[in-house]
Motif scaffolding. Structure first.
Motif, PDB file in Angstrom:
ATOM      1  N   THR A  51       4.071  10.963  11.973  1.00  0.00           N
ATOM      2  CA  THR A  51       3.106   9.840  11.852  1.00  0.00           C
ATOM      3  C   THR A  51       3.486   8.876  10.914  1.00  0.00           C
ATOM      4  OG1 THR A  51       1.219  11.626  12.119  1.00  0.00           O
ATOM      5  CG2 THR A  51       0.646   9.316  11.378  1.00  0.00           C
ATOM      6  N   TYR A  55       4.151   4.820  12.217  1.00  0.00           N
ATOM      7  CA  TYR A  55       3.605   3.719  11.378  1.00  0.00           C
ATOM      8  C   TYR A  55       5.009   2.933  10.911  1.00  0.00           C
ATOM      9  CZ  TYR A  55      -0.939   6.076  11.139  1.00  0.00           C
ATOM     10  OH  TYR A  55      -2.057   6.675  11.641  1.00  0.00           O
ATOM     11  N   THR A 256      -7.764   8.238   1.447  1.00  0.00           N
ATOM     12  CA  THR A 256      -6.493   7.686   1.193  1.00  0.00           C
ATOM     13  C   THR A 256      -5.398   8.301   2.401  1.00  0.00           C
ATOM     14  OG1 THR A 256      -6.517   7.511  -1.133  1.00  0.00           O
ATOM     15  CG2 THR A 256      -4.261   7.302  -0.052  1.00  0.00           C
ATOM     16  N   ASN A 257      -4.790   7.236   3.019  1.00  0.00           N
ATOM     17  CA  ASN A 257      -3.632   7.538   4.063  1.00  0.00           C
ATOM     18  C   ASN A 257      -2.370   7.838   3.453  1.00  0.00           C
ATOM     19  OD1 ASN A 257      -1.555   7.320   6.227  1.00  0.00           O
ATOM     20  ND2 ASN A 257      -3.457   6.385   7.708  1.00  0.00           N
ATOM     21  N   GLU A 259       0.387   8.851   4.893  1.00  0.00           N
ATOM     22  CA  GLU A 259       1.507   8.094   5.531  1.00  0.00           C
ATOM     23  C   GLU A 259       1.913   6.758   5.254  1.00  0.00           C
ATOM     24  OE1 GLU A 259       0.267  11.860   7.348  1.00  0.00           O
ATOM     25  OE2 GLU A 259      -0.789   9.765   7.293  1.00  0.00           O
ATOM     26  N   ASP A 317      -3.841  -0.270   7.633  1.00  0.00           N
ATOM     27  CA  ASP A 317      -4.783   0.471   6.769  1.00  0.00           C
ATOM     28  C   ASP A 317      -6.203   0.235   7.654  1.00  0.00           C
ATOM     29  OD1 ASP A 317      -5.599   2.457   5.121  1.00  0.00           O
ATOM     30  OD2 ASP A 317      -6.303   0.980   3.678  1.00  0.00           O
TER      31      ASP A 317
END
Length: 320
Positions: A51, A55, A256-257, A259, A317
Motif C-alpha cells: 500500500t 501511495y 491515522t494512516n 502508509e 488523506d
C-alpha cells in the motif's frame, strides 16, 4: 554519463537535463520502498509495504514531474551550464559501444521486488488469509524475501545470461558490499540517534505538545523530519529519527494512516538540502556549479519535492 552525453550532443543546458533525473532519484530516495530509509519507516510505523508503494507512486509521479521537467525547464532557461571539461574528455575517450543488457530485462529485474510486494498486498485484500495461496504470496512478498529473490534473479538475468561465469558474478557481488556497508552504517547511526533522542525524553515532550496542539500526525511527521534534515543534512537519519518520534504519537491517535505517515515523513526528510548534505556537494561538482547556483537548483528542487509531495499526501488523506 547519460545526462552528460545528451547535454553534449544536443547543446541543451546540463541543468535542464539533469534536474529531472535527480528529481526522480530524490523522490524514490525519500518516498518509495524498498529504498532503505523508506523501508525502515515502514517497519517503525507498521505500515503495509504494498500500500505504501501504491501511495508513493500516486504522490511521487506528479511530484517528480513538477520538480523535475517543469522546474528543470524553467531554471535551465535561466542558467545554461555546459558539461565540465574533465567529464567531457572522459566521455569522448570512452565513447564506445558496449554489450549492455536489454532495457526490458533490466527494468524487470529492478522492479521485481516491487512487483512481488505489490502482489502480496493485493493477496491480503483479494484472498482468504487462511488459504495456502495467500500464505505463499505473503511470504514471497515480504520485503526481505522479495529483495533476496530479486538479487538471485539478477545473477541470472544480468550475469549468467550475458555470459559471465560464477567467478565474475561473485566479483560483482563482492564489489557491492562496500556501498551496502555505507548504507547500513548510516541507517544504524540513524537508529542510534533516534534511540538517544527517545531515551532523552524528547519524544514524550513532543507527544505532549502534539496532543495539546491537536496537530495532524502527518504534519507533525513532515515537520520533525524537515527540522532534522535541515540540522543534520541526512535524509536517512531525519526520516528514521522522525519516524521513531512520531510513531508512538500516531499510535495513540485512531484513524491515522500509517502508509501516508511514511510518505509524509519521507517528504519532510528531503526539504532544503544545503551545505551540510553530501548530495549538495556531489551535484555541485558534477554539474560544475557554484554554491549559489547549487542552492538555486538542487536546494530549490528538493524543497519543491518536499512541499508538493506533502500537499498531495494531505489531499490523498482526504480520500483514503
Amino acid at each position: 554519463p547519460l545526462v552528460f552525453t545528451i547535454a553534449m550532443e544536443t547543446g541543451i543546458s546540463l541543468v535542464t537535463i539533469g534536474i529531472p533525473l535527480v528529481a526522480g532519484l530524490s523522490v524514490v530516495h525519500g518516498l518509495v520502498p524498498p529504498h532503505p530509509a523508506a523501508m525502515a519507516a515502514v517497519g517503525i510505523f507498521k505500515a503495509d509495504v504494498g500500500t505504501t508503494i501504491l501511495y508513493s507512486l500516486i504522490v511521487g509521479l506528479p511530484t517528480a514531474i513538477i520538480a523535475g521537467p517543469l522546474f528543470g525547464k524553467w531554471i535551465g532557461s535561466r542558467m545554461h551550464k555546459e558539461v565540465p571539461g574533465e567529464i567531457a574528455e572522459q566521455l569522448v575517450q570512452h565513447k564506445e559501444k558496449k554489450d549492455l543488457p536489454g532495457f526490458g530485462n533490466t527494468l524487470f529485474t529492478i522492479l521485481l521486488p516491487v512487483i512481488l510486494m505489490l502482489i502480496a498486498s493485493i493477496a491480503n485484500v483479494a484472498l482468504d488469509q487462511a488459504s495456502e495461496a495467500a500464505k505463499v504470496l505473503r511470504f514471497i512478498g515480504d520485503p526481505v524475501i522479495a529483495l533476496l529473490i530479486a538479487t538471485i534473479y539478477s545473477f541470472f538475468s544480468l550475469g549468467y545470461a550475458r555470459g559471465f561465469n560464477r567467478d565474475k558474478v561473485l566479483k560483482f557481488a563482492n564489489d557491492c558490499l562496500g556501498p551496502v556497508a555505507n548504507i547500513l552504517l548510516v541507517i544504524g547511526a540513524g537508529g542510534a540517534f533516534n534511540k538517544v533522542l527517545l531515551d532523552s525524553g524528547i519524544g514524550e515532550q513532543i507527544a505532549d505538545l502534539a496532543k495539546h496542539s491537536h496537530m495532524s500526525p502527518l504534519l507533525l511527521g513532515w515537520g520533525i523530519a524537515a527540522l532534522i534534515r535541515i540540522a543534520t543534512g541526512s535524509a536517512t537519519v531525519s526520516m528514521m529519527t522522525a519516524a521513531g518520534i512520531v510513531a508512538p504519537i500516531a499510535a495513540s491517535m485512531p484513524g491515522t494512516n500509517a502508509e501516508l505517515l511514511v510518505l509524509a515523513t519521507g517528504a519532510g526528510s528531503l526539504i532544503l538540502s544545503h551545505v551540510n548534505d553530501s548530495g549538495f556537494w556531489m551535484i555541485k561538482e558534477y554539474f560544475g556549479m557554484t554554491v549559489k547556483e547549487t542552492l538555486m537548483t538542487w536546494t530549490a528542487m528538493e524543497t519543491i519535492i518536499s512541499v508538493v509531495a506533502f500537499a498531495l499526501i494531505a489531499l490523498l488523506d482526504l480520500v483514503v
